[in-house]
Design a protein around this motif. Structure first.
Motif, short mmCIF file in Angstrom:
data_model
loop_
_atom_site.label_atom_id
_atom_site.label_comp_id
_atom_site.label_asym_id
_atom_site.label_seq_id
_atom_site.Cartn_x
_atom_site.Cartn_y
_atom_site.Cartn_z
N LEU A 49 -20.61 10.30 116.29
CA LEU A 49 -19.33 10.16 115.58
C LEU A 49 -18.33 11.25 115.98
N ALA A 50 -18.42 11.70 117.21
CA ALA A 50 -17.53 12.76 117.69
C ALA A 50 -16.05 12.44 117.49
N PRO A 51 -15.59 11.20 117.70
CA PRO A 51 -14.16 10.92 117.48
C PRO A 51 -13.73 11.15 116.03
N LEU A 52 -14.60 10.82 115.08
CA LEU A 52 -14.26 11.04 113.67
C LEU A 52 -14.26 12.52 113.32
N VAL A 53 -15.19 13.26 113.89
CA VAL A 53 -15.22 14.70 113.68
C VAL A 53 -13.93 15.34 114.20
N ALA A 54 -13.53 14.96 115.41
CA ALA A 54 -12.32 15.51 116.01
C ALA A 54 -11.08 15.21 115.16
N GLU A 55 -11.09 14.07 114.50
CA GLU A 55 -9.93 13.65 113.71
C GLU A 55 -9.84 14.40 112.38
N ASN A 56 -10.96 14.94 111.89
CA ASN A 56 -11.00 15.45 110.52
C ASN A 56 -11.30 16.93 110.36
N VAL A 57 -11.96 17.56 111.30
CA VAL A 57 -12.41 18.93 111.09
C VAL A 57 -11.27 19.93 111.15
N GLY A 58 -10.39 19.81 112.12
CA GLY A 58 -9.29 20.74 112.24
C GLY A 58 -9.77 22.15 112.52
N ASN A 59 -9.16 23.14 111.84
CA ASN A 59 -9.52 24.54 112.06
C ASN A 59 -10.60 25.05 111.12
N ASP A 60 -11.05 24.22 110.20
CA ASP A 60 -12.08 24.63 109.24
C ASP A 60 -13.45 24.27 109.80
N THR A 61 -14.15 25.26 110.31
CA THR A 61 -15.45 25.00 110.97
C THR A 61 -16.53 24.57 109.98
N ASP A 62 -16.31 24.81 108.68
CA ASP A 62 -17.29 24.36 107.69
C ASP A 62 -17.11 22.89 107.30
#
Length: 239
Positions: free
Chosen positions: A194-207
């Motif tokens: 689900l890398a595309p969804l992670v890229a869309e949602n994580v932003g600068n917050d690594t947690d």
């Protein structure tokens, strides 16, 4: 490497987004499951942990229940008309009545609690290692363990869990991958990337990692989200 060589090229489960729903960004998501048209969610962080019930069709908040303020809430699982919840490092679990979140009992377990799910006869719990614990739902006592492996190497950092059509799906902490695990052998039989969804949602917050899997058996959709993500996605899976 904790994924033991897994990569995007090895993730064979295909997926398509069927629905996108709003998700509260104050929810440090630790557990999800769906029952009777309701999405149940547990959130973490000391002083902020709680249970939530949301109407699946529109994510309207139906009820919420704080977990004891000194505890860090983790995974949840259904068992009959109850919800079983665990906490991170305190070794304390709770039994709640599902219809109104009334606390019915507590129980204890050794070590850490991360993810939780259930099948027809067991609670299944992760603790951040490569092991899954199987618990008797009536006594909450451990009955067996299985080590999760990929290419005969342990897959560590198992986090949120969901039982889906005879298999265990597990988030891997700080990874965009979800492992599909045979509950009898512990072997990972496939991966969901689900890398595309992670890229869309994580932003600068690594947690704000991918964490949260809920299966809707009627619609045969897999709902996924992450910690403090603004969205929940309903996915149609195919091989």
């Amino acid at each position: 490497m904790f994924l033991a060589g897994a990569s995007a090229a090895r993730a064979e489960i295909k997926w398509d987004i069927v629905r996108t729903l709003q998700h509260s960004q104050d929810a440090f998501t630790q557990g999800l499951f769906i029952a009777d048209g309701v999405l149940y969610e547990s959130t973490g962080l000391v002083g902020q942990s709680e249970l939530r019930a949301l109407r699946l069709k529109d994510m309207r908040l139906l009820r919420r229940q704080p977990i004891r303020a000194d505890l860090f809430g983790e995974g949840i699982a259904p068992w009959g008309d109850r919800i079983i919840s665990i906490t991170w490092r305190s070794g304390i679990g709770f039994i709640w009545r599902r219809k109104d979140f009334k606390e019915l009992a507590t129980f204890s377990y050794p070590g850490e609690g991360w993810g939780l799910t259930s099948n027809a006869d067991s609670l299944i719990m992760s603790d951040g290692t490569a092991e899954l614990r199987f618990l008797d739902p009536a006594t909450q006592q451990e009955t067996r363990r299985v080590t999760v492996t990929w290419n005969d190497k342990p897959v560590r950092h198992l986090n949120e869990l969901e039982f889906v059509e005879g298999m265990i799906y597990a988030n891997i902490w700080y990874s965009p991958l979800i492992a599909k695990i045979d509950p009898e052998t512990g072997k990972v039989v496939d991966w969901l990337n689900l890398a595309p969804l992670v890229a869309e949602n994580v932003g600068n917050d690594t947690d704000s990692v991918l964490n949260g899997i809920a299966w809707d058996p009627k619609a045969r959709l897999l709902y996924v989200t992450g910690k403090k993500w603004p969205r929940i996605y309903a996915l149609r899976l195919s091989d």
